[in-house]
Scaffold this motif. Structure first.
Motif, PDB file in Angstrom:
ATOM      1  N   ASN A 486       0.709  -1.187  -0.109  1.00 57.67           N
ATOM      2  CA  ASN A 486       0.007   0.075  -0.198  1.00 57.67           C
ATOM      3  C   ASN A 486       0.765   1.250  -0.119  1.00 57.67           C
ATOM      4  N   VAL A 487       0.694   2.158  -1.094  1.00 58.66           N
ATOM      5  CA  VAL A 487       1.572   3.177  -1.239  1.00 58.66           C
ATOM      6  C   VAL A 487       0.786   4.519  -0.963  1.00 58.66           C
ATOM      7  N   PHE A 488       0.928   5.213   0.064  1.00 57.54           N
ATOM      8  CA  PHE A 488       0.117   6.474   0.335  1.00 57.54           C
ATOM      9  C   PHE A 488       1.089   7.638   0.196  1.00 57.54           C
ATOM     10  N   GLY A 489       0.695   8.726  -0.373  1.00 54.52           N
ATOM     11  CA  GLY A 489       1.391  10.122  -0.171  1.00 54.52           C
ATOM     12  C   GLY A 489       0.702  10.900   1.012  1.00 54.52           C
ATOM     13  N   ILE A 490       1.443  11.318   1.874  1.00 53.27           N
ATOM     14  CA  ILE A 490       1.015  11.927   3.084  1.00 53.27           C
ATOM     15  C   ILE A 490       1.503  13.413   3.285  1.00 53.27           C
ATOM     16  N   SER A 491       0.814  14.565   3.333  1.00 50.11           N
ATOM     17  CA  SER A 491       1.515  15.882   3.514  1.00 50.11           C
ATOM     18  C   SER A 491       2.039  15.820   5.086  1.00 50.11           C
ATOM     19  N   LYS A 492       3.118  16.569   4.986  1.00 50.48           N
ATOM     20  CA  LYS A 492       3.739  16.635   6.424  1.00 50.48           C
ATOM     21  C   LYS A 492       2.713  17.587   7.402  1.00 50.48           C
ATOM     22  N   SER A 493       1.945  17.968   6.870  1.00 47.58           N
ATOM     23  CA  SER A 493       0.833  19.017   7.908  1.00 47.58           C
ATOM     24  C   SER A 493      -0.019  17.916   8.545  1.00 47.58           C
ATOM     25  N   VAL A 494      -0.032  16.449   8.327  1.00 48.92           N
ATOM     26  CA  VAL A 494      -0.839  15.618   8.827  1.00 48.92           C
ATOM     27  C   VAL A 494      -0.089  14.637  10.054  1.00 48.92           C
ATOM     28  N   ASP A 495      -0.747  14.855  11.004  1.00 45.60           N
ATOM     29  CA  ASP A 495      -0.471  14.079  12.436  1.00 45.60           C
ATOM     30  C   ASP A 495      -1.276  12.943  12.768  1.00 45.60           C
ATOM     31  N   GLY A 496      -0.531  11.915  13.276  1.00 47.01           N
ATOM     32  CA  GLY A 496      -1.193  11.028  13.781  1.00 47.01           C
ATOM     33  C   GLY A 496      -1.679   9.653  13.269  1.00 47.01           C
ATOM     34  N   PHE A 497      -1.055   9.749  11.676  1.00 45.01           N
ATOM     35  CA  PHE A 497      -1.629   8.770  10.956  1.00 45.01           C
ATOM     36  C   PHE A 497      -0.881   7.275  11.252  1.00 45.01           C
ATOM     37  N   GLN A 498      -1.571   6.321  11.560  1.00 49.76           N
ATOM     38  CA  GLN A 498      -0.846   5.010  11.790  1.00 49.76           C
ATOM     39  C   GLN A 498      -1.068   4.223  10.890  1.00 49.76           C
ATOM     40  N   TYR A 499      -0.213   3.390  10.217  1.00 50.82           N
ATOM     41  CA  TYR A 499      -0.501   2.511   9.078  1.00 50.82           C
ATOM     42  C   TYR A 499      -0.860   1.074   9.862  1.00 50.82           C
ATOM     43  N   VAL A 500      -1.900   0.618   9.325  1.00 52.40           N
ATOM     44  CA  VAL A 500      -2.569  -0.813   9.444  1.00 52.40           C
ATOM     45  C   VAL A 500      -2.428  -1.609   8.418  1.00 52.40           C
ATOM     46  N   PRO A 501      -1.930  -2.846   8.648  1.00 52.11           N
ATOM     47  CA  PRO A 501      -1.783  -3.704   7.373  1.00 52.11           C
ATOM     48  C   PRO A 501      -3.008  -3.866   6.377  1.00 52.11           C
ATOM     49  N   ASP A 502      -3.975  -3.707   6.926  1.00 50.23           N
ATOM     50  CA  ASP A 502      -5.430  -3.505   5.937  1.00 50.23           C
ATOM     51  C   ASP A 502      -5.271  -2.665   4.984  1.00 50.23           C
ATOM     52  N   GLY A 503      -4.325  -1.769   5.220  1.00 50.82           N
ATOM     53  CA  GLY A 503      -4.061  -0.581   4.116  1.00 50.82           C
ATOM     54  C   GLY A 503      -5.035   0.553   4.112  1.00 50.82           C
ATOM     55  N   LEU A 504      -6.068   0.537   5.112  1.00 56.16           N
ATOM     56  CA  LEU A 504      -7.232   1.389   5.504  1.00 56.16           C
ATOM     57  C   LEU A 504      -6.801   2.820   6.130  1.00 56.16           C
ATOM     58  N   ILE A 505      -7.240   3.789   5.595  1.00 57.66           N
ATOM     59  CA  ILE A 505      -6.632   5.235   6.215  1.00 57.66           C
ATOM     60  C   ILE A 505      -7.669   5.186   7.468  1.00 57.66           C
ATOM     61  N   ARG A 506      -7.327   5.168   8.828  1.00 60.81           N
ATOM     62  CA  ARG A 506      -8.174   5.445  10.031  1.00 60.81           C
ATOM     63  C   ARG A 506      -7.729   6.933  10.192  1.00 60.81           C
ATOM     64  N   THR A 507      -9.248   7.469  10.205  1.00 58.31           N
ATOM     65  CA  THR A 507      -9.072   8.855  10.146  1.00 58.31           C
ATOM     66  C   THR A 507      -9.540   9.431  11.633  1.00 58.31           C
ATOM     67  N   VAL A 508      -9.552   8.519  12.667  1.00 62.87           N
ATOM     68  CA  VAL A 508     -10.101   8.967  13.719  1.00 62.87           C
ATOM     69  C   VAL A 508      -9.119   9.675  14.623  1.00 62.87           C
ATOM     70  N   GLY A 509      -7.947   9.169  14.688  1.00 65.74           N
ATOM     71  CA  GLY A 509      -6.673   9.762  15.431  1.00 65.74           C
ATOM     72  C   GLY A 509      -5.916  10.854  14.691  1.00 65.74           C
ATOM     73  N   ILE A 510      -6.403  11.258  13.381  1.00 68.88           N
ATOM     74  CA  ILE A 510      -5.439  12.349  12.579  1.00 68.88           C
ATOM     75  C   ILE A 510      -5.872  13.601  12.891  1.00 68.88           C
ATOM     76  N   SER A 511      -4.847  14.356  13.168  1.00 67.37           N
ATOM     77  CA  SER A 511      -5.018  15.839  13.168  1.00 67.37           C
ATOM     78  C   SER A 511      -4.144  16.375  12.267  1.00 67.37           C
ATOM     79  N   LYS A 512      -4.449  17.922  12.066  1.00 68.73           N
ATOM     80  CA  LYS A 512      -3.768  18.595  10.967  1.00 68.73           C
ATOM     81  C   LYS A 512      -3.055  19.765  11.594  1.00 68.73           C
ATOM     82  N   ARG A 513      -1.720  19.978  11.250  1.00 69.52           N
ATOM     83  CA  ARG A 513      -0.970  21.157  11.750  1.00 69.52           C
ATOM     84  C   ARG A 513      -1.370  22.472  10.956  1.00 69.52           C
TER      85      ARG A 513
END
Lengths: 513, 319
Positions: A486-513
């Motif tokens: 799974n290849v994602f591009g993630i802006s450096k302004s995004v905080d709290g992303f945690q990769y999970v092996p199912d490759g799905l973006i879990r948005t619950v803990g994400i915040s933005k700078r």
């Protein structure tokens, strides 16, 4: 007339200038619309295709599950290591005979429409998913009975011990939708999805975007952190990348392979490339010539240089494969070993099959450029042994139809993968299995696969899968090529992303700078 | 005039019907089965069969067609096989973007083609002619999707002036809408302008040879008056025909532009629905598309009469 000529000319010239301007490497700083606050804000995620159905019960597309993560909670979830963790079911007990699961549910959880999440809702969801029209039916076919013990306890009985059961509840079959909303919207539920998740469905323009808003009553304290999620549908990976570069999206769910290396030092975003749960490969139709001959299947398998495919076509964003178990699975390892291409050995096999000068077959592939490149590489790899591959490009719906009907010789169809090894192997090889497009049948494999799903101990299961894969890799009804990353591009302004092996973006803990 | 309109609309009915019959039968000849596509890789044969039954796909095609047509005549285009959304809703969601893109593209094309076309026709063989001919050749040969990508790289990524993609409805936010639409309009408009410019050039060149132009000049009229009032107007008939074809082509043919710029348009709706074997949506969308083409043709015919009074609408057999 002179004036007219002049003005016309100015127009033409300015267009030409515009055109040449495109090719000049003018450097200008990109402006990002990055907000400063830690909580709140909008996260823009680009998806490479439009989710067809926002209803976990009816969904068949991988991309649906991206959006589901934000709208629906599941009975259980998987964590960064692929382990099962509690979600809506806060704890569970498995009976001695491994056939009864008793789930204790979170209390005080409400669906987005204000109705209560409770044992009745769980029972409703199980029954809905076990209905004929749901693709979940097959996943839940070992469930014999679901009963409400008390308002927050549910008991599920299985027909026989079934190891993947919890993993199944970590995906669509375990997503809880509001029974009241299903009754209200009926067939139209897909356009009004209601769950208990961190974000509430707000608006959708098909083919364009899906907007979700913060669930202010979310049961996990302090979550979610963002105010809004916008999933933007951007079908072209390069265009998605440009949106990431220009700051219009914060994350992309796909990343063009060729750009991975170049983007490593980009100051504005990070590229994440992690093994997923799936695999790509080629079905061989064992029910008719030429692949009813085992030696021919073995020869093809032996000639394919998996490392070359991964390095050249995927820029390293993949793992060479020889089994359905990806590096994220406990069953990975022993079974994934394979031989390096060996022309002499392949020639011997061909001779043994009575085709010393080779043979030809048609390989059906999907329409994406990657499909085609993989096909062409295989074509080249098989040529030295005299094996002639005719590539036939087929659109995916047709490809699925033709393989299911056995109307093919070889067909490249992969699998997006599931957390439990059983979900990646059973239906593909068991006699008459719904995904056994190769028409493979082996009593010993059937027995081993049944044995593995009745065993809860991971170490023991791995041994059984190793045995099964030994037979399967000897018989080659399917040629594993690589495990997708799974290849994602993630802006450096995004905080709290945690990769999970199912490759799905879990948005619950994400915040933005 | 009204009689003409009425007659033309009446004549359009069999055309549109024929289109629907063809689309219906061709779609059903596609190898993929909607039930298989809807249920995906994991489907069991029993589930597929049950869904086919539920969707009415087991009935003879003729019956399916008549059933669909019956609905259409009552103003009901049916519901999407994929998610049960009414097809008319899907079309109404998608049509505005495509209409806007079509009109915008066409305006861009006209804005470029008319001046360059006139310039190169009035000065044949001059360097201005060569330049605009080269421009037209370039416009026709450069793939517009490539040009679109280059626009995105320049204006969105490098300069940051415009959004890379995404669509905002015009009435929600006109400024954001135009910012998102200008690149696709220009990228596609450049290509169409090239075709149109060549058409204007050749048509105008022919007219410029006519006796009445010489007469006009001999009366001492200025260039501008002769070209705009005498020549250009008479050169317009074939140009209008081409324009009609361009607009009709754009209405369903903007798929690539829509994909690159992520515009939720009509072309993408049709293509996505074909991939999903969503027959009902494809049929509805093509029906609407056929109706639009009929309307465009009608407008073109009416324009003839406006441009050239010798062409009388509703009278004579050759209209």
């Amino acid at each position: 007339m002179k004036n007219m000529t002049k003005s016309i000319f100015t127009v033409v010239l300015s267009f030409l200038l515009l055109l040449t301007g495109c090719s000049s490497g003018e450097k200008t700083a990109t402006n990002e619309g990055v907000s400063q606050e830690k909580t709140g804000g909008t996260l823009n995620i680009s998806l490479d295709s439009d989710p067809p159905k926002l209803d976990p019960s009816l969904s068949t597309a991988l991309v649906d599950r991206m959006v589901f993560q934000s709208i629906f909670d599941k009975m259980v979830d998987i964590d960064e290591n692929g382990e099962i963790i509690p979600m809506l079911a806060k704890e569970w007990k498995i009976s001695e005979d491994l056939r009864t699961y008793t789930f204790v549910l979170q209390q005080g959880v409400k669906f987005h429409d204000g109705t209560d999440f409770n044992a009745e809702a769980v029972k409703f969801n199980f029954e809905r998913n076990m209905d004929q029209g749901s693709p979940r039916k097959n996943e839940l076919k070992e469930v014999s009975k679901v009963s409400v013990v008390d308002p927050y306890t549910v008991q599920v009985e299985l027909k026989r011990p079934f190891a993947p059961f919890l993993s199944i509840l970590a995906d669509r079959a375990g997503m809880m939708v509001s029974p009241a909303a299903v009754k209200k919207y009926g067939d139209d539920f897909s356009n009004h999805p209601v769950g208990t998740g961190p974000f509430v469905f707000k608006e959708r323009v098909k083919g364009s975007f899906i907007t979700l808003e913060k669930n202010t009553n979310y049961w996990k304290k302090g979550m979610p952190k963002l105010n809004q999620i916008v999933y933007k549908i951007i079908t072209d990976a390069n265009v998605a990348l440009m949106n990431l570069k220009s700051g219009q999206v914060d994350m992309t769910n796909r990343f063009p392979f060729k750009e991975i290396e170049k983007s490593k030092n980009d100051p504005n975003f990070t590229v994440i490339s992690e093994p997923g749960q799936g695999y790509q490969g080629i079905h061989l139709n064992v029910s008719k010539p030429p692949f009813d001959r085992k030696e021919l299947r073995q020869a093809v398998d032996l000639l394919i240089d998996r490392d070359a495919i991964v390095n050249v076509l995927l820029s390293g964003a993949g793992t060479p494969a020889h089994s359905p178990f990806s590096p994220t699975s406990f069953a990975y390892g022993e079974s994934d070993r394979y031989e390096k291409p060996d022309l002499q050995k392949a020639r011997d096999l061909l001779k043994k099959a009575g085709k010393p000068n080779g043979f030809s077959f048609t390989l059906k592939i999907g329409t994406s450029p990657l499909n085609q490149q993989v096909g062409q590489m295989i074509q080249t790899m098989l040529k030295p042994a005299g094996i002639q591959v005719n590539l036939e490009k087929v659109e995916f719906g047709t490809l699925l139809d033709q393989t299911q009907k056995g109307n093919y010789e070889a067909a490249a169809i992969g699998w997006s993968g599931r957390p439990d090894p059983d979900q990646n192997i059973y239906d593909f090889y068991v006699t008459g299995g719904p995904q056994n497009y190769s028409f493979y049948s082996n009593a010993e494999v059937d027995r081993l696969l049944d044995e593995a799903r009745a065993e809860l101990d991971e170490a023991k299961r791995k041994t059984i899968y190793d045995q099964a894969m030994k037979i399967i890799n000897e018989e080659v009804p399917y040629i594993y090529l690589y495990h997708d990353h799974n290849v994602f591009g993630i802006s450096k302004s995004v905080d709290g992303f945690q990769y999970v092996p199912d490759g799905l973006i879990r948005t619950v803990g994400i915040s933005k700078r | 005039m009204l009689v003409f309109l009425f007659r033309r609309l009446l004549l359009a009915i069999p055309v549109v019907l024929l289109v629907t019959v063809m689309v219906f039968s061709l779609l059903h000849m596609l190898p993929g089965d909607p039930a298989t596509v809807i249920l995906g890789q994991e489907a069991t044969p029993e589930a597929v069969e049950a869904l086919r039954e539920e969707l009415g796909l087991n009935k003879p095609i003729i019956l399916q067609y008549l059933y669909w047509l019956g609905g259409v005549l009552q103003g009901n285009l049916g519901r999407s096989l994929v998610d049960h959304t009414p097809v008319s809703d899907l079309i109404l969601q998608r049509l505005p973007a495509t209409l806007e893109l079509t009109i915008g593209t066409f305006i861009v094309a006209i804005l470029i083609a008319v001046p360059t076309g006139i310039l190169s026709a009035t000065r044949p063989g001059s360097w201005a002619d060569y330049l605009s001919t080269t421009f037209a050749l370039g416009g026709m040969s450069i793939p517009h999707f490539w040009l679109g990508m280059m626009f995105i790289v320049l204006f969105a990524v490098r300069l940051g002036w415009l959004p890379a993609s995404g669509y905002v409805p015009f009435f929600e936010n006109p400024v954001a809408n135009l910012a998102a639409m200008i690149m696709p309009m220009v990228a596609t408009g450049l290509r169409e302008s090239a075709i149109l410019m060549r058409m204007i050039r050749s048509s105008l060149l022919e007219v410029m040879q006519a006796d009445y132009i010489r007469t006009a000049y001999s009366k001492g009229l200025k260039d501008r008056a002769v070209i705009l009032h005498h020549a250009f107007k008479n050169a317009l008939v074939p140009v209008v025909t081409t324009s009609g074809l361009i607009v009709a082509g754009l209405l369903g043919g903007l798929v690539i532009t829509e994909s690159i710029f992520s515009i939720p348009g009509f072309g993408r709706l049709i293509v996505e629905s074909i991939y999903n074997r969503d027959f009902v949506t494809v049929q509805g969308a093509i029906l609407v598309s056929a109706l639009l083409v009929v309307v465009v043709n009608l407008v073109v015919d009416l324009l003839y009469a406006v441009i050239d009074p010798r062409i009388k609408v509703g009278k004579g057999a050759d209209v």
